[in-house]
Design a protein around this motif. Sequence first.
Motif, PDB file in Angstrom:
ATOM      1  N   UNK A 103      37.563 -14.911  17.125  1.00 19.39           N
ATOM      2  CA  UNK A 103      38.707 -15.524  17.790  1.00 19.39           C
ATOM      3  C   UNK A 103      38.448 -17.011  18.016  1.00 19.39           C
ATOM      4  N   UNK A 104      39.528 -17.789  17.982  1.00 17.04           N
ATOM      5  CA  UNK A 104      39.430 -19.207  18.328  1.00 17.04           C
ATOM      6  C   UNK A 104      40.275 -19.513  19.556  1.00 17.04           C
ATOM      7  N   UNK A 105      40.533 -18.485  20.354  1.00 19.14           N
ATOM      8  CA  UNK A 105      41.309 -18.639  21.573  1.00 19.14           C
ATOM      9  C   UNK A 105      40.635 -19.639  22.513  1.00 19.14           C
ATOM     10  N   UNK A 106      41.413 -20.562  23.040  1.00 19.43           N
ATOM     11  CA  UNK A 106      40.876 -21.551  23.966  1.00 19.43           C
ATOM     12  C   UNK A 106      40.411 -22.836  23.305  1.00 19.43           C
ATOM     13  N   UNK A 107      40.475 -22.890  21.973  1.00 22.78           N
ATOM     14  CA  UNK A 107      40.072 -24.094  21.236  1.00 22.78           C
ATOM     15  C   UNK A 107      41.318 -24.790  20.705  1.00 22.78           C
ATOM     16  N   UNK A 108      41.377 -26.087  20.871  1.00 23.64           N
ATOM     17  CA  UNK A 108      42.526 -26.865  20.415  1.00 23.64           C
ATOM     18  C   UNK A 108      42.369 -27.255  18.944  1.00 23.64           C
ATOM     19  N   UNK A 109      43.279 -26.796  18.105  1.00 20.73           N
ATOM     20  CA  UNK A 109      43.272 -27.179  16.695  1.00 20.73           C
ATOM     21  C   UNK A 109      43.553 -28.676  16.560  1.00 20.73           C
ATOM     22  N   UNK A 110      44.430 -29.206  17.410  1.00 23.45           N
ATOM     23  CA  UNK A 110      44.787 -30.624  17.321  1.00 23.45           C
ATOM     24  C   UNK A 110      43.581 -31.513  17.606  1.00 23.45           C
ATOM     25  N   UNK A 111      42.746 -31.120  18.546  1.00 21.47           N
ATOM     26  CA  UNK A 111      41.528 -31.899  18.813  1.00 21.47           C
ATOM     27  C   UNK A 111      40.623 -31.900  17.591  1.00 21.47           C
ATOM     28  N   UNK A 165      52.285 -26.381  22.333  1.00 17.20           N
ATOM     29  CA  UNK A 165      53.689 -26.762  22.127  1.00 17.20           C
ATOM     30  C   UNK A 165      53.916 -28.259  21.930  1.00 17.20           C
ATOM     31  N   UNK A 166      53.125 -29.088  22.612  1.00 16.70           N
ATOM     32  CA  UNK A 166      53.294 -30.534  22.484  1.00 16.70           C
ATOM     33  C   UNK A 166      52.171 -31.179  21.682  1.00 16.70           C
ATOM     34  N   UNK A 167      51.435 -30.349  20.938  1.00 19.43           N
ATOM     35  CA  UNK A 167      50.252 -30.833  20.244  1.00 19.43           C
ATOM     36  C   UNK A 167      50.533 -31.915  19.221  1.00 19.43           C
ATOM     37  N   UNK A 168      51.551 -31.714  18.373  1.00 12.35           N
ATOM     38  CA  UNK A 168      51.852 -32.677  17.319  1.00 12.35           C
ATOM     39  C   UNK A 168      52.297 -34.017  17.903  1.00 12.35           C
ATOM     40  N   UNK A 169      53.165 -33.967  18.882  1.00 11.90           N
ATOM     41  CA  UNK A 169      53.651 -35.203  19.512  1.00 11.90           C
ATOM     42  C   UNK A 169      52.512 -35.956  20.182  1.00 11.90           C
ATOM     43  N   UNK A 170      51.687 -35.233  20.941  1.00  7.31           N
ATOM     44  CA  UNK A 170      50.574 -35.879  21.638  1.00  7.31           C
ATOM     45  C   UNK A 170      49.565 -36.479  20.656  1.00  7.31           C
ATOM     46  N   UNK A 171      49.306 -35.767  19.545  1.00  9.31           N
ATOM     47  CA  UNK A 171      48.373 -36.284  18.540  1.00  9.31           C
ATOM     48  C   UNK A 171      48.902 -37.577  17.931  1.00  9.31           C
ATOM     49  N   UNK A 172      50.211 -37.612  17.652  1.00  4.26           N
ATOM     50  CA  UNK A 172      50.820 -38.807  17.076  1.00  4.26           C
ATOM     51  C   UNK A 172      50.704 -39.989  18.035  1.00  4.26           C
ATOM     52  N   UNK A 173      50.889 -39.735  19.314  1.00  6.43           N
ATOM     53  CA  UNK A 173      50.784 -40.798  20.324  1.00  6.43           C
ATOM     54  C   UNK A 173      49.358 -41.324  20.387  1.00  6.43           C
ATOM     55  N   UNK A 174      48.377 -40.410  20.391  1.00  7.19           N
ATOM     56  CA  UNK A 174      46.971 -40.816  20.481  1.00  7.19           C
ATOM     57  C   UNK A 174      46.541 -41.602  19.239  1.00  7.19           C
TER      58      UNK A 174
END
Length: 305
Positions: A103-111, A165-174
């Motif tokens: 499992x990869x539960x709890x890990x952020x793919x975006x990070x 849910x907001x991963x793509x938007x937040x990644x683009x901002x960063x």
Amino acid sequence: MKINVIKHLIGLVVFALLLAEPCGAAGTADIPPQVLSKSFVEKARKTSTVFDKMGFSAVRRIAKQQASEPGHAHMFNIFRMAGDFLHLASFAFLILQFHTGKSCLGISLKSQELYLIVFASRYIDIFWNFISFYNTMMKLLFLGTTVYIIYMMRIPLRKTRTKEPNGLRNSAILIGAAFCFSLVYNDRLDESSWSSTIVEILWSFSIYLEAVAIIPQMEVLGRAKTVKNLTANYIFALGAYRVFYLINYAYRFSVDPVSSQEFIIKAIGAVVQTALYARFFMMYLESKKLSGVGADVVLNPKGIV
């Protein structure tokens, strides 16, 4: 086979520690370069001889190579080595969690994807700027391991991924903020060519982006009440790596002719990233103290943030 691999890895660590110059108050600013170079070469040769007697043939070859590159003596200090191996340990904890827990539960793919952008931007010079075997090996390990982690999360373990849910938007901002900052403040010299300028901007971009790449992971943790032991160890090791690299930057600045811009960029990135980990560090240590080293980490009822 496994024993030989472990032996060579241990030898590499010891070799790097033996080559590390002691960090004194005065540093090496007043030592003539030719004296420092001879001292480094002699140390490398002695280290090579020791490893030869111990049977570390692979490490002996590295020692010979480093003896011919005395200009990089301070790159192999104990703080940098500690940071590098903590970074590798963080990868090991995460991959072990994937394979044992399925499992990869709890890990952020975006990070993880942000970290891949960081390494790809920083190590773009891997094809033409050879510093040492150790340096190239670490670059390949960081890139390869991050690609493997993303592959595991996107394909074999995709059904267990934590929703962002907001991963793509937040990644683009960063990414956008880090890139804009790298255009404003970087280590480019006035006389640099366009190719050198692009490399320097990408390097600065990678430092700034790495400083905030953990934010999506912290958002995932912010919705949790407990964190699996291996996942918590991964995040702790990742944060500890940045702490040691901050010390490494300060040490290199005191003994090597590093530009003030380069030091400031590195220091900003390390300080920001360490600050983002600070609260998790406190909760991690407190939880381990109460529940034991092998226990999951208990956060407060509302999460971290």
